[in-house]
Design a protein around this motif. Structure first.
Motif, PDB file in Angstrom:
ATOM      1  N   MET A   1      11.384  17.432  -4.887  1.00  0.00           N
ATOM      2  CA  MET A   1      10.476  17.107  -3.380  1.00  0.00           C
ATOM      3  C   MET A   1      10.093  16.230  -3.889  1.00  0.00           C
ATOM      4  O   MET A   1       9.453  15.204  -2.645  1.00  0.00           O
ATOM      5  N   THR A   2       8.794  15.888  -4.510  1.00  0.00           N
ATOM      6  CA  THR A   2       8.489  14.565  -5.301  1.00  0.00           C
ATOM      7  C   THR A   2       9.167  13.413  -6.061  1.00  0.00           C
ATOM      8  O   THR A   2       9.508  12.609  -5.543  1.00  0.00           O
ATOM      9  N   THR A   3      11.414  13.588  -5.689  1.00  0.00           N
ATOM     10  CA  THR A   3      11.965  12.752  -6.508  1.00  0.00           C
ATOM     11  C   THR A   3      12.430  12.228  -4.916  1.00  0.00           C
ATOM     12  O   THR A   3      12.708  10.878  -5.071  1.00  0.00           O
ATOM     13  N   LEU A   4      12.798  12.483  -3.828  1.00  0.00           N
ATOM     14  CA  LEU A   4      12.807  12.521  -2.554  1.00  0.00           C
ATOM     15  C   LEU A   4      11.532  12.076  -1.745  1.00  0.00           C
ATOM     16  O   LEU A   4      12.186  10.547  -1.667  1.00  0.00           O
ATOM     17  N   TRP A   5      10.395  11.739  -2.127  1.00  0.00           N
ATOM     18  CA  TRP A   5       9.526  11.832  -1.373  1.00  0.00           C
ATOM     19  C   TRP A   5       9.170   9.791  -2.377  1.00  0.00           C
ATOM     20  O   TRP A   5       9.149   9.487  -1.288  1.00  0.00           O
ATOM     21  N   TRP A   6       9.607  10.095  -3.225  1.00  0.00           N
ATOM     22  CA  TRP A   6       9.117   8.605  -4.282  1.00  0.00           C
ATOM     23  C   TRP A   6      10.338   7.733  -3.780  1.00  0.00           C
ATOM     24  O   TRP A   6      10.017   6.517  -3.494  1.00  0.00           O
ATOM     25  N   ILE A   7      11.517   8.430  -3.333  1.00  0.00           N
ATOM     26  CA  ILE A   7      12.271   7.144  -2.930  1.00  0.00           C
ATOM     27  C   ILE A   7      12.567   6.495  -1.665  1.00  0.00           C
ATOM     28  O   ILE A   7      12.255   5.625  -2.068  1.00  0.00           O
ATOM     29  N   ILE A   8      12.362   7.072  -1.012  1.00  0.00           N
ATOM     30  CA  ILE A   8      12.217   7.244   0.566  1.00  0.00           C
ATOM     31  C   ILE A   8      10.805   6.296   0.889  1.00  0.00           C
ATOM     32  O   ILE A   8      11.403   5.138   1.281  1.00  0.00           O
ATOM     33  N   PHE A   9       9.960   6.238   0.223  1.00  0.00           N
ATOM     34  CA  PHE A   9       8.405   5.430   0.608  1.00  0.00           C
ATOM     35  C   PHE A   9       8.538   4.472  -0.383  1.00  0.00           C
ATOM     36  O   PHE A   9       7.218   3.448  -0.472  1.00  0.00           O
ATOM     37  N   SER A  10       9.315   4.280  -1.238  1.00  0.00           N
ATOM     38  CA  SER A  10       9.573   2.901  -1.867  1.00  0.00           C
ATOM     39  C   SER A  10      10.003   1.806  -1.335  1.00  0.00           C
ATOM     40  O   SER A  10       9.660   0.897  -1.531  1.00  0.00           O
ATOM     41  N   ILE A  11      10.729   1.945  -0.428  1.00  0.00           N
ATOM     42  CA  ILE A  11      11.573   1.225   0.364  1.00  0.00           C
ATOM     43  C   ILE A  11      10.597   0.238   1.298  1.00  0.00           C
ATOM     44  O   ILE A  11      11.871  -0.904   1.108  1.00  0.00           O
ATOM     45  N   PRO A  12       9.679   0.518   1.614  1.00  0.00           N
ATOM     46  CA  PRO A  12       9.245  -1.076   2.184  1.00  0.00           C
ATOM     47  C   PRO A  12       8.677  -1.767   1.331  1.00  0.00           C
ATOM     48  O   PRO A  12       8.749  -2.494   2.013  1.00  0.00           O
ATOM     49  N   LEU A  13       8.304  -1.304   0.569  1.00  0.00           N
ATOM     50  CA  LEU A  13       7.822  -2.161  -0.136  1.00  0.00           C
ATOM     51  C   LEU A  13       9.696  -3.437  -1.176  1.00  0.00           C
ATOM     52  O   LEU A  13       9.107  -4.423  -1.172  1.00  0.00           O
ATOM     53  N   MET A  14      10.565  -2.580  -1.846  1.00  0.00           N
ATOM     54  CA  MET A  14      11.628  -2.766  -2.382  1.00  0.00           C
ATOM     55  C   MET A  14      12.074  -4.371  -0.854  1.00  0.00           C
ATOM     56  O   MET A  14      12.602  -5.349  -1.380  1.00  0.00           O
TER      57      MET A  14
ATOM     58  N   LEU B   1      -4.391  10.346   0.090  1.00  0.00           N
ATOM     59  CA  LEU B   1      -3.767  10.747   1.445  1.00  0.00           C
ATOM     60  C   LEU B   1      -2.831  11.324   1.046  1.00  0.00           C
ATOM     61  O   LEU B   1      -1.361  11.796   1.434  1.00  0.00           O
ATOM     62  N   GLY B   2      -1.371  10.697   0.535  1.00  0.00           N
ATOM     63  CA  GLY B   2       0.378  10.815   0.242  1.00  0.00           C
ATOM     64  C   GLY B   2       0.458  11.611  -0.279  1.00  0.00           C
ATOM     65  O   GLY B   2       1.043  12.365  -0.480  1.00  0.00           O
ATOM     66  N   GLY B   3      -1.023  11.984  -1.741  1.00  0.00           N
ATOM     67  CA  GLY B   3      -0.595  12.832  -2.178  1.00  0.00           C
ATOM     68  C   GLY B   3      -0.640  14.331  -1.558  1.00  0.00           C
ATOM     69  O   GLY B   3      -0.961  15.391  -2.370  1.00  0.00           O
ATOM     70  N   VAL B   4      -1.991  14.402  -0.953  1.00  0.00           N
ATOM     71  CA  VAL B   4      -1.659  15.414  -0.615  1.00  0.00           C
ATOM     72  C   VAL B   4      -0.837  16.287   0.593  1.00  0.00           C
ATOM     73  O   VAL B   4      -0.751  17.528  -0.132  1.00  0.00           O
ATOM     74  N   ILE B   5      -0.322  15.360   1.103  1.00  0.00           N
ATOM     75  CA  ILE B   5       0.869  16.087   1.834  1.00  0.00           C
ATOM     76  C   ILE B   5       2.168  17.266   1.076  1.00  0.00           C
ATOM     77  O   ILE B   5       2.231  18.393   1.288  1.00  0.00           O
ATOM     78  N   PRO B   6       3.345  16.769   0.124  1.00  0.00           N
ATOM     79  CA  PRO B   6       3.474  17.426  -1.159  1.00  0.00           C
ATOM     80  C   PRO B   6       2.380  18.320  -1.976  1.00  0.00           C
ATOM     81  O   PRO B   6       2.923  19.660  -2.101  1.00  0.00           O
TER      82      PRO B   6
ATOM     83  N   VAL C   1       0.690  -1.404   0.221  1.00  0.00           N
ATOM     84  CA  VAL C   1       0.132   0.285  -0.093  1.00  0.00           C
ATOM     85  C   VAL C   1       1.004   0.794  -0.011  1.00  0.00           C
ATOM     86  O   VAL C   1       0.724   2.456  -0.648  1.00  0.00           O
ATOM     87  N   MET C   2       1.924   1.124   1.089  1.00  0.00           N
ATOM     88  CA  MET C   2       3.031   2.261   0.652  1.00  0.00           C
ATOM     89  C   MET C   2       3.624   2.760  -0.662  1.00  0.00           C
ATOM     90  O   MET C   2       4.018   4.404  -0.675  1.00  0.00           O
ATOM     91  N   TYR C   3       3.422   1.965  -1.830  1.00  0.00           N
ATOM     92  CA  TYR C   3       3.937   2.287  -2.565  1.00  0.00           C
ATOM     93  C   TYR C   3       2.769   3.114  -3.819  1.00  0.00           C
ATOM     94  O   TYR C   3       3.636   3.991  -3.811  1.00  0.00           O
ATOM     95  N   ASP C   4       1.437   2.993  -3.267  1.00  0.00           N
ATOM     96  CA  ASP C   4       1.007   3.985  -3.306  1.00  0.00           C
ATOM     97  C   ASP C   4       1.175   5.340  -3.156  1.00  0.00           C
ATOM     98  O   ASP C   4       1.435   6.234  -3.720  1.00  0.00           O
ATOM     99  N   TRP C   5       1.885   5.128  -2.159  1.00  0.00           N
ATOM    100  CA  TRP C   5       1.465   6.860  -1.070  1.00  0.00           C
ATOM    101  C   TRP C   5       3.013   7.249  -1.759  1.00  0.00           C
ATOM    102  O   TRP C   5       3.093   8.380  -2.358  1.00  0.00           O
ATOM    103  N   ALA C   6       4.183   6.309  -2.001  1.00  0.00           N
ATOM    104  CA  ALA C   6       4.897   7.320  -2.903  1.00  0.00           C
ATOM    105  C   ALA C   6       5.270   7.800  -4.032  1.00  0.00           C
ATOM    106  O   ALA C   6       5.515   8.475  -4.067  1.00  0.00           O
ATOM    107  N   ASN C   7       4.399   7.302  -4.759  1.00  0.00           N
ATOM    108  CA  ASN C   7       4.516   7.603  -6.199  1.00  0.00           C
ATOM    109  C   ASN C   7       3.052   8.725  -6.535  1.00  0.00           C
ATOM    110  O   ASN C   7       3.382   8.932  -8.057  1.00  0.00           O
ATOM    111  N   SER C   8       2.264   8.561  -5.402  1.00  0.00           N
ATOM    112  CA  SER C   8       1.528   9.906  -5.777  1.00  0.00           C
ATOM    113  C   SER C   8       1.856  11.322  -5.970  1.00  0.00           C
ATOM    114  O   SER C   8       0.860  12.140  -6.650  1.00  0.00           O
ATOM    115  N   ALA C   9       3.488  11.587  -5.486  1.00  0.00           N
ATOM    116  CA  ALA C   9       3.724  13.094  -5.679  1.00  0.00           C
ATOM    117  C   ALA C   9       3.545  12.567  -6.904  1.00  0.00           C
ATOM    118  O   ALA C   9       3.349  14.097  -7.377  1.00  0.00           O
TER     119      ALA C   9
END
Length: 413
Positions: free
Chosen positions: A185-198, A152-157, A11-19
């Protein structure tokens, strides 16, 4: 219902790439591109049409690659590697947007197309992981939770960008500086929250490894296409999905460009997009629960009806309030129709070939997305009226709905 560690990580990857989806594709890049293109002498409607064409090119590329990529990913050990590769391409291209000169609108489109291919490619394998993390009876809820967390993850950035716009960068960043900050910011957001899936998601269903995976995958794709045409559950669904998801994607991609043509300011467009994100969070979850009560088919049917209303409403828009109402309606249906389409498809395909079948799913979803933006651009250019471009999309939903009537109903999970 409690989610497992693997489900939460997925689920967290949806949060990651939403930005990327909200900040880049919908918010800042189309508006920034139009301002740069118009400063270079392009008419507003021509710039809008070019943005539509760029979206079509990106989806064409990934559509042609999707079935083969999905088939390769079904072999043991390939899914995570392919996911990581396309995810890296998307993230890198997004970061590269930061360095494009303000006058080079052509390069903005080229790099955007590359980022779109990476983003869509990674999503093939992300979708395929759904059957690895969730059991059949949990697919609707897990898929819906993914879309909900994505919104929801897209709202913050997005809120951060909106605050920078409202405060004029707090007196530190220029308008262009805000845009480039959004890319970083989008780049960093994407990298950080991709980690749980990986870290926590692994391929549970797979085919044994082979010595020549590309050749073997190609032969499997040909055989699977022949098999798919004999399965009425899949055929009718994909035929309907081909049309209606094109309309959904086109409305999402062209939203800010349309609002700009209607004279809405950057501030108002940002607030309207925030409304869509906020509304989509609870409604995505609501559609997941609704599917468990009345069945996935009927829940998708409700969302299709809402989209027909959206297209008709878009044609008659005259005031800013009309655009706000349109945004509200999009927020109620967008996450639900995407989540339930994905989970419905996951229920009717073999788990060990999930990526191959999701490759076919993507060729229908992404290849169809060439039609919508192109059709929108053509109607807008020929008539000089954005509202005609919006109304033309109703054809996609009407045809999709008529085909969807033939989709067999799956018992409530």
């Amino acid at each position: 219902m409690k989610f497992t560690k693997a489900e939460k990580s997925w689920v967290m990857y949806d949060w990651a790439n939403s930005a990327y989806g909200i900040v880049i594709v919908t918010a800042i890049l189309p508006i920034y591109f139009k301002s740069v293109a118009q400063a270079s002498g392009l008419a507003a409607t021509t710039a809008t049409a070019y943005w539509g064409y760029a979206n079509s090119v990106g989806t064409l590329i990934i559509s042609l690659l999707a079935p083969l990529l999905g088939a390769i990913a079904d072999y043991q050990g390939y899914k995570k590697k392919l996911f990581n590769f396309f995810n890296l391409v998307a993230i890198t291209a997004t970061f590269m947007l930061t360095f494009v000169p303000a006058s080079a609108w052509q390069w903005l489109l080229i790099i955007f197309v590359i980022s779109t291919v990476g983003y869509a490619g990674a999503n093939i394998f992300y979708d395929g992981f759904l059957t690895d993390v969730a059991t059949p009876e949990r697919l609707d809820r897990v898929s819906a939770q993914g879309y909900s967390m994505g919104y929801l993850g897209g709202v913050i950035p997005f809120v951060i960008i909106m605050l920078l716009q409202l405060t004029k960068g707090f007196g530190v960043l220029s308008a262009t500086g805000i845009v480039k900050f959004g890319f970083i910011m989008t780049t960093l957001w994407w990298i950080i929250f991709s980690i749980p899936l990986m870290k926590n998601v692994t391929q549970q269903h797979f085919l044994p490894p082979v010595t020549q995976p590309i050749s073997a995958a190609w032969h499997r794709v040909v055989a699977t296409f022949k098999t798919v045409w004999r399965d009425k559950n899949i055929v009718w669904f994909l035929a309907a999905y081909f049309f209606y998801i094109d309309g959904v994607d086109t409305i999402f991609k062209m939203a800010t460009a349309v609002g700009s043509d209607f004279g809405l300011s950057m501030t108002h467009l940002m607030l309207i997009l925030l409304l869509v994100q906020a509304i989509a969070v609870p409604f995505s979850i609501l559609f997941g629960r609704l599917a468990q009560r009345i069945g996935t088919k009927y829940a998708i049917g409700i969302a299709l009806g809402i989209y027909v209303v959206i297209c008709i409403w878009g044609y008659f828009m005259q005031r800013e309030l009309d655009f706000w109402i349109l945004a509200f309606l999009v927020g109620t249906a967008q996450g639900g129709i995407q989540a339930l389409s994905r989970s419905h498809y996951a229920k009717i395909i073999p788990s060990e070939k999930a990526n191959e079948y999701f490759g076919i799913y993507n060729i229908f979803g992404k290849f169809s997305a060439i039609i919508g933006p192109a059709m929108f651009g053509i109607f807008t250019q020929l008539t000089g009226q954005t509202r005609i471009g919006i109304l033309s999309l109703v054809l996609l939903f009407v045809v999709g709905s008529l085909l969807f009537i033939k989709v067999p109903r799956i018992e409530k999970s």
